[in-house]
Each structure stands twice: as C-alpha cells, then as structure tokens.
Design a protein around this motif. Sequence first.
Motif, PDB file in Angstrom:
ATOM      1  N   GLN A   1      53.950 -20.381 -19.549  1.00 54.24           N
ATOM      2  CA  GLN A   1      53.773 -19.967 -17.927  1.00 54.24           C
ATOM      3  C   GLN A   1      52.265 -20.840 -17.293  1.00 54.24           C
ATOM      4  O   GLN A   1      51.675 -19.567 -16.375  1.00 54.24           O
ATOM      5  CB  GLN A   1      53.447 -18.354 -17.403  1.00 54.24           C
TER       6      GLN A   1
ATOM      7  N   SER B   1      58.960 -12.742 -36.053  1.00 55.60           N
ATOM      8  CA  SER B   1      59.330 -11.829 -34.512  1.00 55.60           C
ATOM      9  C   SER B   1      59.659 -10.567 -35.728  1.00 55.60           C
ATOM     10  O   SER B   1      59.049  -9.584 -35.266  1.00 55.60           O
ATOM     11  CB  SER B   1      60.409 -12.275 -34.005  1.00 55.60           C
TER      12      SER B   1
ATOM     13  N   THR C   1      55.219  -7.281 -28.926  1.00 48.60           N
ATOM     14  CA  THR C   1      56.573  -7.714 -28.038  1.00 48.60           C
ATOM     15  C   THR C   1      56.453  -8.802 -28.007  1.00 48.60           C
ATOM     16  O   THR C   1      55.747  -9.803 -27.411  1.00 48.60           O
ATOM     17  CB  THR C   1      56.041  -7.092 -26.848  1.00 48.60           C
TER      18      THR C   1
ATOM     19  N   ARG D   1      58.486 -10.637 -25.165  1.00 46.71           N
ATOM     20  CA  ARG D   1      58.511 -11.187 -23.602  1.00 46.71           C
ATOM     21  C   ARG D   1      59.317 -11.952 -23.560  1.00 46.71           C
ATOM     22  O   ARG D   1      59.751 -12.821 -23.725  1.00 46.71           O
ATOM     23  CB  ARG D   1      57.565 -11.661 -23.065  1.00 46.71           C
ATOM     24  N   THR D   2      60.034 -12.040 -22.309  1.00 48.83           N
ATOM     25  CA  THR D   2      61.428 -12.759 -22.151  1.00 48.83           C
ATOM     26  C   THR D   2      60.946 -14.100 -21.835  1.00 48.83           C
ATOM     27  O   THR D   2      61.787 -15.150 -21.772  1.00 48.83           O
ATOM     28  CB  THR D   2      61.456 -11.819 -20.537  1.00 48.83           C
ATOM     29  N   ASN D   3      60.270 -14.480 -20.639  1.00 53.41           N
ATOM     30  CA  ASN D   3      59.917 -15.366 -21.117  1.00 53.41           C
ATOM     31  C   ASN D   3      59.570 -16.520 -22.500  1.00 53.41           C
ATOM     32  O   ASN D   3      60.188 -17.873 -22.575  1.00 53.41           O
ATOM     33  CB  ASN D   3      58.246 -16.321 -20.227  1.00 53.41           C
TER      34      ASN D   3
ATOM     35  N   ALA E   1      61.151 -15.574 -25.599  1.00 49.25           N
ATOM     36  CA  ALA E   1      62.692 -15.462 -25.681  1.00 49.25           C
ATOM     37  C   ALA E   1      62.916 -16.654 -25.612  1.00 49.25           C
ATOM     38  O   ALA E   1      63.594 -17.632 -25.925  1.00 49.25           O
ATOM     39  CB  ALA E   1      63.736 -14.112 -25.990  1.00 49.25           C
ATOM     40  N   ILE E   2      62.983 -17.044 -23.488  1.00 48.05           N
ATOM     41  CA  ILE E   2      63.854 -17.888 -23.631  1.00 48.05           C
ATOM     42  C   ILE E   2      62.572 -19.513 -23.825  1.00 48.05           C
ATOM     43  O   ILE E   2      64.137 -20.263 -23.840  1.00 48.05           O
ATOM     44  CB  ILE E   2      63.299 -18.111 -21.525  1.00 48.05           C
TER      45      ILE E   2
END
Length: 288
Positions: free
Chosen positions: A143, A251, A261, A263-265, A267-268
């Motif tokens: 990101q 994981s 944790t 994070r969504t980004n 995982a994608i």
Amino acid sequence: MTEQNARLGILLMLVTTLVFAIQDGLSRHLAGEYNVFMVIMIRYWFFAAFVLTISKRRAGGLRAAARTTQPVLQTFRALLLVTEICIIVIAFTLLGLVETHAVFACYPLLIAALSGPVLGEHVGWRRWSAIGIGFVGVLIILQPGVTVFEPAAIIPLIGALMFALYGLLTRYAARRDTAATSFFWTGTVGALGMTCVGVWFWEPMALGDWGWMSALCLTGVLGHFTLIKCYAVAEASAVQPFAYLQLVFISIIGVTVFGETIRTNVAIGVAVVVGAGLFTLWRQRKVA
C-alpha cells in the motif's frame, strides 16, 4: 511418475511446509529475545552437522560431495542464502510472520522474471503478464501512498529477491555439480560464514530457551530431510504449488501464537500473488 509417488510427494511437501512454518515461528520467538546472528549461527551449526552426516553416507563420502569445478559460485550461493535467512528473521521481528511471508511469497515470480537474464531461459508474454499481475499483488500488500508506508516492508522484498537469485544460481550450478555437492557447500560454507559473524554477538541463553533452540535446530534438519525425500519421489513441478500452503500454516501460527492480525489488503494481495505464482509454475511445466 506414478500416482502413488505423486501423492507421497504432495504429502511430504505438506509436512515440509508445516515444519518450516514451525521453524519460522521458533525463529521469531528466539530472535525477539536474543541476537539474530547468534540464533542463525547455532541453527547453521546443526544444519552443517546434518549435511556432513548425509554427505558422508553417500558414495565417495565427503571428498566426492565437496568436489566442484566452480567453488566461487558455490561459496557465493551459500553466503547469499545465509544472508537472506538473517534478513527474513529480522523481518519477522519487525513486521511479524504473516506480513513478512505475504511479501516473501513473490519470490517465484522473481525467479521467473530473472531466469531470462541469469540463465538465458525464454520467458513468454503469458508469464510476463503473470509476473506483472503478481507485483500488483505486492503493491496491494505494501500500500505505498495509501497509508503511511512502512520502510521495514522493503526488508522481506529484499529477502525474496536474494532467495530468487539463490534459486537461480542453484540451477546454474546444477549444470556442472550434483545436488549433493550444492547441498554440501550450502551447509558447510554457510555455517563457516555465519560463525565468523555470529560469534561476536554471543550472549547467555536461559535454560528454557535452549529447549526452543533445540526445537529450531531439529525442525531445520527435519524440514530439509522431508524436502529431499519429497523431490526424490515426485517431480518438482507436481509438488511445488503445494509449497504455498506454508502461508496458511504461517498465518495460523502468527494469529494464534503471536497475536498478529491479517489485514484485508494483505489477504487480497496474497491471493493475487499466489494466483500469479501458480500460473507461472503451470506455464513452466507446460512449456517444459
């Protein structure tokens, strides 16, 4: 290759990925308590002992295993790998297991991208497209420009580049040396190189942590043993896709043991990178 051998190879790859995931968890724990170079040095001592034991039992013994016409290349390979391991373990302490492996998962794409300039192999437009898509996945994980960029996230990317180069140099060395010779140089030269560094960072270790250190060394030996057996019974192209399951095991350990944790980004991004990596493996197998 029989179907039975393929199934056994896949099973051994699953065991290998689980063992290496546990090894990484142990590395993260110990590197969080003690100097990284000392931890890797002790781990390599056991690895070298394993390599010497295996080499001694082969035909020709240690002399045959050590014989090579490209000692500079073999030395560079070994030192490159041990340096990469240090970098990745440092990344574990800074980023955690999940995010380090999320970025590191791009190394098969780097191997595909570098196989042309390093080995002179042809990489077609389909694999170049997959490589490009895979690096989009890496950008999704990192990101840059979306949030405050974490400079430490570059560390596992450097490690992935080094590991990809190590893999390519191993294939290059295989043109003139046997796998047993490369394995011998990897363990012995790596241990010598790491000792030259790690001995300066020695610190007392608690008695209980010596138990964790022993477990780390044993998982390292067990992981390499099962990997050798895996490639002995099945083709690499048949079992390599299952190596990505190490991300799943990592994981689970990262979340349950270390409280990390996902994070969504991340995982994608991992889904994109793994998908691209599997495609490059498939194309490589089809072309071959």
